[in-house]
Write a protein that holds these residues in place. Structure first.
Motif: not given
Length: 237
Positions: A213, A217, A222, A225-226, A229
Motif C-alpha cells: 500500500r 502510494k 493510490a 487501494s480497493k 482492501d
C-alpha cells in the motif's frame, strides 16, 4: 625422501612460503578476523601493518636465526671457549645480517612481498565493500510477501492471469525482483490458499499488504487501494 628434504631446504632458503601470495592472503585474513573480533573498529590498513610487522619481526628474524643456528653448530667444534664462539657470532653475524637485509630481505620485501600484500589488501577490501552493499540492498529491499503482493496487484491492474506457483514462475520473478526463488514461490502459493494459511503466514501477508500500500502510494498509484482492501479482507477472514 632426500629430494624432498632438499626441496624443503631450498624453499626455506629462498623463503617461498613467506612470499607466496596464498600464504600472504591466509595470514591477512586470519589477522584481520582475529583483531576485528577484539576491536570492532579494526580496518584493513591496520591489518596491513600487522602483516608487514610479521614479515620483519617473525619471518625475517626466524629465517636469519635458523641460518645463524646452523652456522653455530658447524662452528662449535672448532671453538675452544665460549668467548671465542661469542666473538665469532658477533663478528660474522652482524655483517651477515647487514648483507642479508640489503640483498635478500629488503629486495624481496619491496619487489615481491609488499606488492602481493597490496593485491591481497585491495582484494579483501573490495570483497568487504561488496558484502556491505549486499547487506544494504537486503535491508532496503522489500521482503518476498510484499513483492508477491505487488505482483498480484499489477496482475489485477493489467488484467493478466496470476503466475502459477511453480519453479518457472519463481525464476521469472527472481529476474524481476532479485529475491530468493524459494521464498517467492512459497509466497506466491499462499495467494492460492488464503483460507488455509497459518496465523504466522497471515501476519506476514498482511504486513506485505501494508508495505505494498505504501509502495503504490509513493508511486502515485493510490487507485489500487480497493484491490489491496479486498485482499486484506480475505486474509482477515
Amino acid at each position: 625422501m632426500r629430494s624432498l628434504n632438499l626441496r624443503s631446504m631450498a624453499s626455506f632458503i629462498t623463503r617461498e612460503h613467506t612470499l607466496e601470495i596464498n600464504n600472504i592472503r591466509s595470514l591477512f585474513i586470519a589477522e584481520h578476523e582475529k583483531h576485528l573480533g577484539l576491536h570492532p573498529a579494526w580496518n584493513f590498513k591496520a591489518t596491513r601493518k600487522i602483516v608487514i610487522a610479521n614479515y620483519w619481526f617473525r619471518e625475517v628474524l626466524t629465517h636469519f636465526g635458523v641460518i645463524m643456528a646452523v652456522a653455530v653448530l658447524f662452528t662449535l667444534p672448532q671453538c675452544n671457549s665460549w668467548i671465542t664462539l661469542f666473538a665469532s657470532i658477533l663478528f660474522a653475524g652482524l655483517p651477515a645480517l647487514v648483507s642479508f637485509t640489503a640483498f635478500i630481505y629488503f629486495p624481496s620485501f619491496f619487489w615481491s612481498f609488499l606488492p602481493k600484500l597490496e593485491v591481497v589488501s585491495g582484494e579483501q577490501e573490495k570483497l568487504a565493500n561488496q558484502a556491505e552493499e549486499t547487506t544494504k540492498c537486503k535491508r532496503t529491499q522489500y521482503q518476498a510477501p510484499t513483492l508477491i503482493i505487488i505482483h498480484y496487484v499489477n496482475s489485477k491492474i493489467t488484467n493478466t492471469p496470476l503466475l502459477p506457483a511453480n519453479d518457472q514462475s519463481a525464476a521469472l520473478l527472481n529476474k524481476l525482483y532479485g529475491s530468493d526463488k524459494d521464498k517467492l514461490k512459497q509466497n506466491l502459493s499462499r495467494l492460492y490458499k488464503l483460507s488455509s494459511l497459518s496465523a504466522k503466514e497471515r501476519a506476514e501477508m498482511l504486513k506485505g499488504v501494508e508495505n505494498a500500500r505504501g509502495f503504490f502510494k509513493d508511486t502515485g498509484n493510490a487507485g489500487v487501494s480497493k484491490i489491496l482492501d479486498e485482499l486484506e479482507m480475505k486474509l482477515r477472514q
